[in-house]
Scaffold this motif. Structure first.
Motif, short mmCIF file in Angstrom:
data_model
loop_
_atom_site.label_atom_id
_atom_site.label_comp_id
_atom_site.label_asym_id
_atom_site.label_seq_id
_atom_site.Cartn_x
_atom_site.Cartn_y
_atom_site.Cartn_z
N PRO A 63 -64.14 -26.02 -53.86
CA PRO A 63 -65.24 -25.87 -55.18
C PRO A 63 -64.55 -27.33 -55.94
O PRO A 63 -63.73 -27.83 -55.84
N ARG A 64 -66.09 -27.89 -56.60
CA ARG A 64 -65.42 -28.75 -57.32
C ARG A 64 -65.71 -29.20 -58.73
O ARG A 64 -65.66 -29.28 -59.58
N THR B 246 -65.73 -26.11 -60.81
CA THR B 246 -65.83 -25.13 -61.91
C THR B 246 -65.43 -25.02 -62.99
O THR B 246 -66.26 -24.98 -65.01
N ASP C 229 -69.95 -24.51 -54.63
CA ASP C 229 -68.24 -24.17 -54.39
C ASP C 229 -68.30 -22.61 -53.63
O ASP C 229 -66.82 -22.38 -53.54
N THR C 230 -69.39 -22.13 -53.51
CA THR C 230 -68.84 -20.83 -52.70
C THR C 230 -68.99 -21.45 -51.20
O THR C 230 -69.19 -21.13 -50.31
N ARG D 37 -72.64 -23.62 -58.26
CA ARG D 37 -72.05 -23.02 -58.07
C ARG D 37 -72.37 -22.65 -56.85
O ARG D 37 -71.03 -21.63 -56.00
#
Length: 421
Positions: free
Chosen positions: A210-211, A213, A205-206, A202
């Motif tokens: 993003p990859r 989710t 992705d911040t 997470r």
């Protein structure tokens, strides 16, 4: 007319008075530690943490990591990882500048130690991902923390590539696994380790495009299907093939899970934290808050993670729960645990350093520093839960300290009253 006291009696009387003064001062100091704020909250800087880190760095240079390794299998790794993570937490509170640069330098120093043979030796390179989810998850979280201390256009390219590559390896391992919980050691899996690893995805992705989710959503869905039936919490240990619970939820792992889960799913985390606080936070003998290793009503054996369990309480879980309470906005519990630690932890303060338990167990200092600096890295601090503890928990302990402080003076007071009569 009474005879004057002999020299020996006078010496004994003065010695007793000296003891009474020392005991009174220590009792007063204990009372002060119970009431003076010991945390800075999610935004402020906790008092004393920089001095704790100033104690820890020379201790690490002198071999404290090797000594911790002799105590438990991840001792070297944990001591360096928590040292680096505490610096990341402090750096996040600083604007770009010299103090943040110092935090980044120390975090990278800790990362280099994790990436060394002593850091990897306890773990198997044959696992998926290599060295297991414990090693990869905590390392990835710390590396992401180091990247977050750098301005977006000024990030170290090699560091960022390594973070992306390690995150991809973790993501592939989770996607290919029938269980949401990967192995930390051959044939052994603990949900807490996978929770940290998922939080690092997470964080990826911040910070980067993003990859993960879908990976995160699947993990949360599968984890909810495998809760400990006794407590409704993520279990302590699971079957590595299926992820089904193999051991009831325990305080040492829950205190870390509750710290990270808020960055994965705030709503699920709030529900889990309420269950944890209800079943594990207790007040043994009415003397302050503490955290049980096993849920209330269940007893079990101690181990190297929990330490001794007087009245079922784990000191390590109590210290780490301070951080869990803080990331959930549970300020009363975080403050209570911090103040209790200031009393029971026997801290030694100097102008330059601070250490607990006389500095004999540096990994304990590292856990406390990391806990006091806790705040979410990805989400906002959630709305505080209903208060579970009031300020008045201190009254029984303050009463005990008052009795201890006054007790040595009672013989002299009794003699003086008898003379007057």
């Amino acid at each position: 007319m009474s005879e004057p006291p002999s020299p020996i009696r006078r010496c004994l009387r003065w010695a007793w008075r000296l003891v009474a003064v020392v005991v009174g001062v220590l009792a007063l100091l204990g009372a002060v530690r119970l009431v003076v704020p010991a945390t800075g909250g999610p935004e402020g800087e906790p008092p004393g943490v920089r001095r704790q880190l100033a104690f820890l760095r020379p201790a690490l240079d002198a071999g404290a990591g090797d000594e911790a390794q002799a105590l438990f299998p991840e001792g070297y790794f944990f001591l360096h990882a928590l040292y680096g993570l505490s610096w990341v937490e402090l750096g996040m509170r600083e604007p770009p500048g010299e103090r943040r640069a110092i935090a980044l330098r120390e975090a990278r120093w800790a990362l280099a130690r994790l990436d060394s043979p002593p850091g990897r030796d306890p773990f198997s390179p044959d696992l998926t991902p290599p060295y297991g989810v414990f090693y990869q998850g905590w390392s990835n979280w710390l590396r992401g923390g180091a990247i977050s201390l750098q301005e977006t256009g000024q990030r170290d390219a090699a560091e960022q590539r390594r973070f992306a590559a390690d995150s991809a390896a973790l993501g592939r391992a989770f996607d290919a696994s029938a269980s949401p919980y990967l192995e930390a050691y051959p044939g052994q899996a603990w949900p807490v380790d996978s929770t940290v690893a998922m939080a690092s995805l997470r964080l990826h992705d911040t910070l980067l495009p993003p990859r993960f989710t879908a990976t995160t959503e699947r993990w949360l869905r599968e984890a909810r299907r495998r809760l400990d039936p006794r407590t409704g919490l993520l279990p302590h240990r699971v079957d590595p093939a299926t992820g089904e619970p193999a051991e009831v939820a325990r305080g040492t792992s829950q205190s870390i899970i509750q710290r990270f889960l808020v960055d994965l799913d705030p709503a699920f985390a709030r529900e889990q934290y309420a269950r944890f606080r209800d079943r594990y936070v207790v007040s043994p003998l009415g003397l302050g808050p503490a955290v049980r290793e096993y849920p209330d009503g269940v007893d079990g054996p101690a181990d190297v993670d929990s330490g001794p369990l007087p009245l079922g309480v784990s000191l390590s879980a109590s210290a780490v729960t301070l951080g869990a309470a803080q990331v959930h906005g549970d300020t009363p519990l975080a403050a209570a645990l911090a103040n209790y630690g200031e009393l029971a932890g026997l801290p030694i303060d100097t102008p330059a350093t601070k250490r607990y338990a006389f500095g004999l167990v540096p990994v304990g200092d590292a856990f406390l520093a990391w806990s006091k600096t806790a705040r979410p890295w990805i989400t906002q601090v959630p709305a505080p839960p209903p208060a579970g503890i009031s300020w008045w928990w201190r009254v029984p302990l303050l009463t005990v300290l008052a009795v201890i402080g006054v007790g040595p003076w009672l013989p002299a007071l009794r003699r003086r009253l008898s003379r007057r009569r």
